[in-house]
Design a protein around this motif. Structure first.
Motif, PDB file in Angstrom:
ATOM      1  N   SER A 109      38.690  42.162  35.159  1.00  0.00           N
ATOM      2  CA  SER A 109      38.910  41.442  33.900  1.00  0.00           C
ATOM      3  C   SER A 109      38.840  42.402  32.724  1.00  0.00           C
ATOM      4  N   HIS A 125      35.091  41.544  37.237  1.00  0.00           N
ATOM      5  CA  HIS A 125      34.913  40.227  36.633  1.00  0.00           C
ATOM      6  C   HIS A 125      33.446  39.827  36.703  1.00  0.00           C
ATOM      7  N   HIS A 130      44.221  46.923  39.494  1.00  0.00           N
ATOM      8  CA  HIS A 130      44.963  45.740  39.027  1.00  0.00           C
ATOM      9  C   HIS A 130      45.332  45.839  37.548  1.00  0.00           C
ATOM     10  N   ARG A 186      48.429  43.886  36.137  1.00  0.00           N
ATOM     11  CA  ARG A 186      48.225  42.453  36.369  1.00  0.00           C
ATOM     12  C   ARG A 186      47.203  41.885  35.398  1.00  0.00           C
ATOM     13  N   VAL A 187      46.102  42.608  35.199  1.00  0.00           N
ATOM     14  CA  VAL A 187      45.045  42.148  34.303  1.00  0.00           C
ATOM     15  C   VAL A 187      45.478  42.221  32.842  1.00  0.00           C
ATOM     16  N   PRO A 242      51.052  36.566  32.429  1.00  0.00           N
ATOM     17  CA  PRO A 242      50.744  37.038  33.783  1.00  0.00           C
ATOM     18  C   PRO A 242      52.010  37.277  34.596  1.00  0.00           C
ATOM     19  N   TYR A 287      45.703  36.220  39.051  1.00  0.00           N
ATOM     20  CA  TYR A 287      45.581  36.274  37.597  1.00  0.00           C
ATOM     21  C   TYR A 287      46.564  35.359  36.866  1.00  0.00           C
ATOM     22  N   ALA A 297      48.172  39.564  31.956  1.00  0.00           N
ATOM     23  CA  ALA A 297      47.538  38.236  31.942  1.00  0.00           C
ATOM     24  C   ALA A 297      46.678  38.071  30.688  1.00  0.00           C
ATOM     25  N   SER A 298      46.051  39.167  30.242  1.00  0.00           N
ATOM     26  CA  SER A 298      45.153  39.093  29.088  1.00  0.00           C
ATOM     27  C   SER A 298      45.892  38.788  27.789  1.00  0.00           C
ATOM     28  N   LYS A 316      37.815  39.934  41.544  1.00  0.00           N
ATOM     29  CA  LYS A 316      38.770  40.070  40.444  1.00  0.00           C
ATOM     30  C   LYS A 316      38.298  41.120  39.443  1.00  0.00           C
TER      31      LYS A 316
END
Length: 305
Positions: free
Chosen positions: A200, A192, A235, A238-239, A247, A254, A242-243, A198
């Motif tokens: 991203s 991130h 991740h 999870r990422v 999520p 996230y 969420a994107s 994090k």
């Protein structure tokens, strides 16, 4: 080791803590702040505080202490062993267990337990902190993880991970209702840009990442999905979920901080792992049943529908 930096013109008038964070990308901000608080940062030979504003041409220096590797000890602990032979061991990892020792977690990890169970029969390719570990899953993710007992097995599994030939299926509950029954998220993942803890979805400096998802069951406001990893970034599921606006339930990193269920971390389970055995060449596939908390959650969601 002493590190020195000459302040360039464009940083003149900038606080030294900001200058260091920009000039030392390999050092964490917390590490640099500790150096400043401990008065270990010098400017032209004089100790300064974090509020000090640097000037062009000044020499900023500090000493990076040599890393001392912690001694990792074997610990007797219950391991849910799904399969074991002379080359590999597959464990059904429980929620809350860290895979390998790191800062703040030097005991109670899967590695500590493997060291006791396997004695000295673990591959050493990843060093003394991660013996036998060829891949990992997050602390609050449950399910199948493989460890290697020798370098032959480690190299074979690592290569299969590299070419994306290993079968990895995860089960998750996500917020909202996905518009399609199946889909693919193809988006690079990297650190991130502002929060170093994090990951991203980014295009700059991100690594290719592909997640295939399939809806298993729909509820009111939530969806139970199977996610198949083509790549294995940190991740990733999870990422990626969420994107696309869905999520994982329970994921406070996230996803939403609040949710109506008493969950400890993301609802994510590594359910299936398949690979070519490094010695026999035979394809083998293992599965781990959903943990109790996951089954109980699904039962609650079905009642709400």
């Amino acid at each position: 080791m002493i590190q020195e930096y000459i302040v360039p013109e464009e940083f003149s008038g900038v606080r030294i803590d900001k200058f260091l964070s920009e000039s030392c990308p390999l050092q964490s901000r917390s590490f640099l702040q500790k150096l400043l608080k401990s008065e270990l940062v010098d400017v032209n030979g004089k100790t300064v505080k974090s509020s000090y504003k640097v000037s062009a041409g000044e020499t900023v220096s500090f000493e990076v202490p040599e890393a001392v590797e912690a001694e990792i000890t074997a610990q007797e602990m219950p391991l849910d062993i799904l399969y074991e032979d002379q080359d590999v061991i597959l464990i059904n990892k429980p929620k809350g267990m860290v895979v390998h020792p790191a800062a703040g977690h030097y005991e109670g990890t899967l590695v500590n337990g493997l060291m006791h169970h396997c004695r000295d029969q673990l591959s050493g390719i990843n060093g003394v902190m991660r013996p036998g570990i060829v891949h990992r899953i997050d602390m609050d993710t449950t399910g199948v993880i493989i460890a290697c007992k020798n370098d032959l097995a480690h190299n074979s599994i690592a290569e299969q991970l590299k070419v994306h030939s290993i079968t990895r299926k995860y089960y998750a509950v996500v917020f909202g209702n996905l518009p399609d029954d199946e889909g693919t998220v193809k988006a690079p993942i990297g650190r991130h840009p502002t929060d170093r803890k994090k990951m991203s979805v980014i295009s700059k400096n991100g690594k290719d990442a592909v997640t295939h998802y399939r809806v298993l069951e729909r509820f009111r406001g939530y969806t139970y999905v199977e996610c198949r990893l083509e790549t294995g970034r940190t991740h990733q599921i999870r990422v990626h979920m969420a994107s696309i606006g869905h999520p994982l339930l329970g994921d406070q990193v996230y996803g939403p901080a609040k949710q109506p269920f008493r969950l400890n971390g993301q609802t994510l389970h590594a359910g299936v792992l398949g690979f070519i055995h490094p010695r026999t060449g035979e394809y083998m596939e293992f599965s781990a049943p959903l943990p109790d908390y996951f089954e109980e959650l699904l039962t609650k969601l079905r009642r709400l529908t």
